[in-house]
Design a protein around this motif. Structure first.
Motif, PDB file in Angstrom:
ATOM      1  N   SER A 216      20.200  31.958  42.107  1.00 30.99           N
ATOM      2  CA  SER A 216      21.377  32.813  41.909  1.00 30.99           C
ATOM      3  C   SER A 216      21.410  33.949  42.923  1.00 30.99           C
ATOM      4  O   SER A 216      20.409  34.626  43.143  1.00 30.99           O
ATOM      5  CB  SER A 216      21.400  33.387  40.485  1.00 30.99           C
ATOM      6  N   GLU A 217      22.560  34.102  43.542  1.00 28.22           N
ATOM      7  CA  GLU A 217      22.826  35.203  44.465  1.00 28.22           C
ATOM      8  C   GLU A 217      24.247  35.691  44.233  1.00 28.22           C
ATOM      9  O   GLU A 217      25.124  34.918  43.861  1.00 28.22           O
ATOM     10  CB  GLU A 217      22.694  34.767  45.938  1.00 28.22           C
ATOM     11  N   THR A 218      24.460  36.996  44.452  1.00 28.75           N
ATOM     12  CA  THR A 218      25.791  37.573  44.310  1.00 28.75           C
ATOM     13  C   THR A 218      26.098  38.439  45.519  1.00 28.75           C
ATOM     14  O   THR A 218      25.228  39.152  46.022  1.00 28.75           O
ATOM     15  CB  THR A 218      25.894  38.432  43.036  1.00 28.75           C
ATOM     16  N   TYR A 219      27.341  38.371  45.965  1.00 24.74           N
ATOM     17  CA  TYR A 219      27.821  39.205  47.066  1.00 24.74           C
ATOM     18  C   TYR A 219      28.929  40.096  46.535  1.00 24.74           C
ATOM     19  O   TYR A 219      29.997  39.620  46.154  1.00 24.74           O
ATOM     20  CB  TYR A 219      28.323  38.335  48.223  1.00 24.74           C
ATOM     21  N   TYR A 220      28.659  41.426  46.485  1.00 26.25           N
ATOM     22  CA  TYR A 220      29.611  42.404  45.994  1.00 26.25           C
ATOM     23  C   TYR A 220      30.291  43.097  47.178  1.00 26.25           C
ATOM     24  O   TYR A 220      29.616  43.662  48.030  1.00 26.25           O
ATOM     25  CB  TYR A 220      28.903  43.481  45.157  1.00 26.25           C
ATOM     26  N   MET A 221      31.601  43.080  47.210  1.00 25.82           N
ATOM     27  CA  MET A 221      32.309  43.754  48.283  1.00 25.82           C
ATOM     28  C   MET A 221      32.183  45.268  48.128  1.00 25.82           C
ATOM     29  O   MET A 221      32.258  45.799  47.027  1.00 25.82           O
ATOM     30  CB  MET A 221      33.783  43.353  48.279  1.00 25.82           C
ATOM     31  N   MET A 222      32.000  45.962  49.253  1.00 31.17           N
ATOM     32  CA  MET A 222      31.806  47.400  49.244  1.00 31.17           C
ATOM     33  C   MET A 222      32.924  48.079  50.035  1.00 31.17           C
ATOM     34  O   MET A 222      33.550  47.480  50.889  1.00 31.17           O
ATOM     35  CB  MET A 222      30.443  47.749  49.865  1.00 31.17           C
ATOM     36  N   ASN A 223      33.112  49.370  49.763  1.00 23.12           N
ATOM     37  CA  ASN A 223      34.150  50.144  50.452  1.00 23.12           C
ATOM     38  C   ASN A 223      33.752  51.615  50.495  1.00 23.12           C
ATOM     39  O   ASN A 223      33.287  52.151  49.496  1.00 23.12           O
ATOM     40  CB  ASN A 223      35.480  49.985  49.715  1.00 23.12           C
ATOM     41  N   PRO A 224      33.910  52.267  51.627  1.00 29.00           N
ATOM     42  CA  PRO A 224      33.516  53.677  51.730  1.00 29.00           C
ATOM     43  C   PRO A 224      34.563  54.659  51.230  1.00 29.00           C
ATOM     44  O   PRO A 224      34.408  55.847  51.395  1.00 29.00           O
ATOM     45  CB  PRO A 224      33.315  53.854  53.243  1.00 29.00           C
ATOM     46  N   ASN A 225      35.640  54.207  50.611  1.00 30.39           N
ATOM     47  CA  ASN A 225      36.721  55.113  50.236  1.00 30.39           C
ATOM     48  C   ASN A 225      36.483  55.873  48.940  1.00 30.39           C
ATOM     49  O   ASN A 225      37.273  56.727  48.583  1.00 30.39           O
ATOM     50  CB  ASN A 225      38.044  54.340  50.110  1.00 30.39           C
ATOM     51  N   GLY A 226      35.435  55.524  48.204  1.00 29.05           N
ATOM     52  CA  GLY A 226      35.105  56.277  47.006  1.00 29.05           C
ATOM     53  C   GLY A 226      35.633  55.718  45.712  1.00 29.05           C
ATOM     54  O   GLY A 226      35.387  56.292  44.647  1.00 29.05           O
ATOM     55  N   THR A 227      36.360  54.595  45.729  1.00 27.64           N
ATOM     56  CA  THR A 227      36.821  54.002  44.491  1.00 27.64           C
ATOM     57  C   THR A 227      35.685  53.232  43.833  1.00 27.64           C
ATOM     58  O   THR A 227      34.705  52.888  44.488  1.00 27.64           O
ATOM     59  CB  THR A 227      38.011  53.062  44.746  1.00 27.64           C
ATOM     60  N   SER A 228      35.813  52.940  42.553  1.00 33.05           N
ATOM     61  CA  SER A 228      34.720  52.295  41.822  1.00 33.05           C
ATOM     62  C   SER A 228      35.122  50.895  41.388  1.00 33.05           C
ATOM     63  O   SER A 228      36.298  50.596  41.216  1.00 33.05           O
ATOM     64  CB  SER A 228      34.344  53.130  40.590  1.00 33.05           C
ATOM     65  N   GLY A 229      34.103  50.044  41.188  1.00 34.25           N
ATOM     66  CA  GLY A 229      34.338  48.685  40.713  1.00 34.25           C
ATOM     67  C   GLY A 229      34.612  47.728  41.851  1.00 34.25           C
ATOM     68  O   GLY A 229      35.362  48.038  42.770  1.00 34.25           O
ATOM     69  N   PRO A 230      34.016  46.523  41.815  1.00 36.17           N
ATOM     70  CA  PRO A 230      34.205  45.559  42.899  1.00 36.17           C
ATOM     71  C   PRO A 230      35.590  44.941  42.889  1.00 36.17           C
ATOM     72  O   PRO A 230      36.091  44.542  41.845  1.00 36.17           O
ATOM     73  CB  PRO A 230      33.122  44.505  42.633  1.00 36.17           C
ATOM     74  N   GLU A 231      36.248  44.900  44.021  1.00 37.27           N
ATOM     75  CA  GLU A 231      37.528  44.211  44.156  1.00 37.27           C
ATOM     76  C   GLU A 231      37.301  42.709  44.276  1.00 37.27           C
ATOM     77  O   GLU A 231      38.102  41.908  43.820  1.00 37.27           O
ATOM     78  CB  GLU A 231      38.254  44.732  45.405  1.00 37.27           C
ATOM     79  N   LEU A 232      36.208  42.336  44.916  1.00 42.21           N
ATOM     80  CA  LEU A 232      35.870  40.928  45.095  1.00 42.21           C
ATOM     81  C   LEU A 232      34.377  40.739  44.918  1.00 42.21           C
ATOM     82  O   LEU A 232      33.579  41.456  45.530  1.00 42.21           O
ATOM     83  CB  LEU A 232      36.292  40.454  46.492  1.00 42.21           C
ATOM     84  N   SER A 233      34.005  39.794  44.088  1.00 44.41           N
ATOM     85  CA  SER A 233      32.601  39.419  43.910  1.00 44.41           C
ATOM     86  C   SER A 233      32.503  37.917  44.070  1.00 44.41           C
ATOM     87  O   SER A 233      33.349  37.173  43.575  1.00 44.41           O
ATOM     88  CB  SER A 233      32.089  39.841  42.524  1.00 44.41           C
ATOM     89  N   ILE A 234      31.452  37.471  44.741  1.00 42.60           N
ATOM     90  CA  ILE A 234      31.232  36.033  44.966  1.00 42.60           C
ATOM     91  C   ILE A 234      29.858  35.692  44.427  1.00 42.60           C
ATOM     92  O   ILE A 234      28.848  36.270  44.853  1.00 42.60           O
ATOM     93  CB  ILE A 234      31.343  35.683  46.454  1.00 42.60           C
ATOM     94  N   PHE A 235      29.800  34.763  43.480  1.00 46.19           N
ATOM     95  CA  PHE A 235      28.563  34.391  42.811  1.00 46.19           C
ATOM     96  C   PHE A 235      28.167  32.975  43.215  1.00 46.19           C
ATOM     97  O   PHE A 235      28.987  32.058  43.178  1.00 46.19           O
ATOM     98  CB  PHE A 235      28.729  34.437  41.293  1.00 46.19           C
ATOM     99  N   PHE A 236      26.907  32.797  43.572  1.00 49.21           N
ATOM    100  CA  PHE A 236      26.343  31.479  43.844  1.00 49.21           C
ATOM    101  C   PHE A 236      25.326  31.194  42.747  1.00 49.21           C
ATOM    102  O   PHE A 236      24.367  31.952  42.569  1.00 49.21           O
ATOM    103  CB  PHE A 236      25.641  31.447  45.207  1.00 49.21           C
ATOM    104  N   VAL A 237      25.506  30.090  42.026  1.00 46.37           N
ATOM    105  CA  VAL A 237      24.616  29.766  40.920  1.00 46.37           C
ATOM    106  C   VAL A 237      24.276  28.277  40.958  1.00 46.37           C
ATOM    107  O   VAL A 237      25.151  27.427  41.098  1.00 46.37           O
ATOM    108  CB  VAL A 237      25.243  30.119  39.554  1.00 46.37           C
ATOM    109  N   ARG A 238      22.984  27.988  40.804  1.00 50.12           N
ATOM    110  CA  ARG A 238      22.519  26.605  40.697  1.00 50.12           C
ATOM    111  C   ARG A 238      22.046  26.402  39.263  1.00 50.12           C
ATOM    112  O   ARG A 238      21.180  27.136  38.789  1.00 50.12           O
ATOM    113  CB  ARG A 238      21.393  26.381  41.711  1.00 50.12           C
ATOM    114  N   VAL A 239      22.647  25.405  38.565  1.00 56.08           N
ATOM    115  CA  VAL A 239      22.337  25.240  37.128  1.00 56.08           C
ATOM    116  C   VAL A 239      21.865  23.818  36.852  1.00 56.08           C
ATOM    117  O   VAL A 239      22.055  22.915  37.662  1.00 56.08           O
ATOM    118  CB  VAL A 239      23.573  25.538  36.260  1.00 56.08           C
TER     119      VAL A 239
END
Length: 239
Positions: A216-239
């Motif tokens: 499992s890996e996750t990629y959380y989008m970041m932004n320097p503007n100071g807003t909170s909460g991810p606008e885009l998250s990408i999850f990779f999961v092997r089950v």
């Protein structure tokens, strides 16, 4: 976002298997300005998506929602800042490229089943979570991001498949044109004049890579503007 200056690209080896395993510096660009093509409405929509980028601090737990009511959690071993680029023709499937730096050869290129314009539209409307799931095969010892085919879910709904491929010459041209851009969104010059697939658009941002386990890996989008909460998250999961 600074204006990009597309430039001449040194043609890479067309065989993905011969690309260097470690990232290398892409050649510098020195082309003239003035080759941008876009419609005002779509450019405004892309810019509005970029202005909404958030800042997040990786949590101690990593939830992954695949089917809306199923969650996977894992302890994060460590986070690393990566460069993520979503790009493609507006009416064609979007591509995702992950790089260690904006100037390096992509470590991962995925073709997603959602159209570029639709994804940017969804991001402009609110939170987007993309979950990529594949089956675990104990007989194979592939790294998670080396898995070739993924079942894709977008905001809990099944949305087709994602396919990994080696970076093509066209992919590397896009990375070359964006080599000086850390974060931004817009339109790139295209060789396909008046293409029915629309304009070649892109969105680039920093992503925090959170490793839950080898599956499992996750990629959380970041932004320097100071807003909170991810606008885009990408999850990779092997089950």
């Amino acid at each position: 976002m600074g204006r990009l200056q597309p430039g001449n690209v040194v043609a890479p080896d067309r065989s993905p298997s011969r690309l260097p395993a470690a990232p290398v510096l892409l050649p510098q660009s020195s082309h003239k300005k003035g080759q941008w093509k876009s419609t005002k409405l779509f450019r405004r929509a892309v810019k509005s998506v970029f202005r909404s980028f958030p800042v997040i601090n990786p949590p101690c737990k990593m939830p992954v929602s695949l089917h809306g009511n199923r969650m996977h959690e894992g302890h994060i071993h460590g986070g690393k800042q990566m460069t993520g680029t979503l790009f493609g023709y507006r009416k064609a499937r979007v591509n995702l490229a992950i790089q260690e730096t904006p100037r390096s050869v992509p470590l991962l290129v995925l073709e997603l089943s959602i159209h570029t314009g639709k994804l940017l539209q969804d991001m402009g409307s609110g939170l987007v979570r993309i979950a990529l799931e594949c089956e675990k095969n104990p007989s194979e010892k592939l790294k998670l991001i080396d898995e070739p085919i993924w079942t894709m879910y977008c905001n809990g709904r099944k949305a087709g498949y994602a396919v990994k491929r080696g970076p093509t010459e066209d992919d590397l041209k896009v990375m070359q044109n964006l080599h000086a851009v850390s974060m931004g969104a817009g339109v790139l010059p295209s060789q396909k004049a008046d293409s029915p697939e629309g304009e070649l658009t892109y969105m680039r941002a920093f992503f925090e890579r959170a490793i839950g386990s080898k599956d499992s890996e996750t990629y959380y989008m970041m932004n320097p503007n100071g807003t909170s909460g991810p606008e885009l998250s990408i999850f990779f999961v092997r089950v």
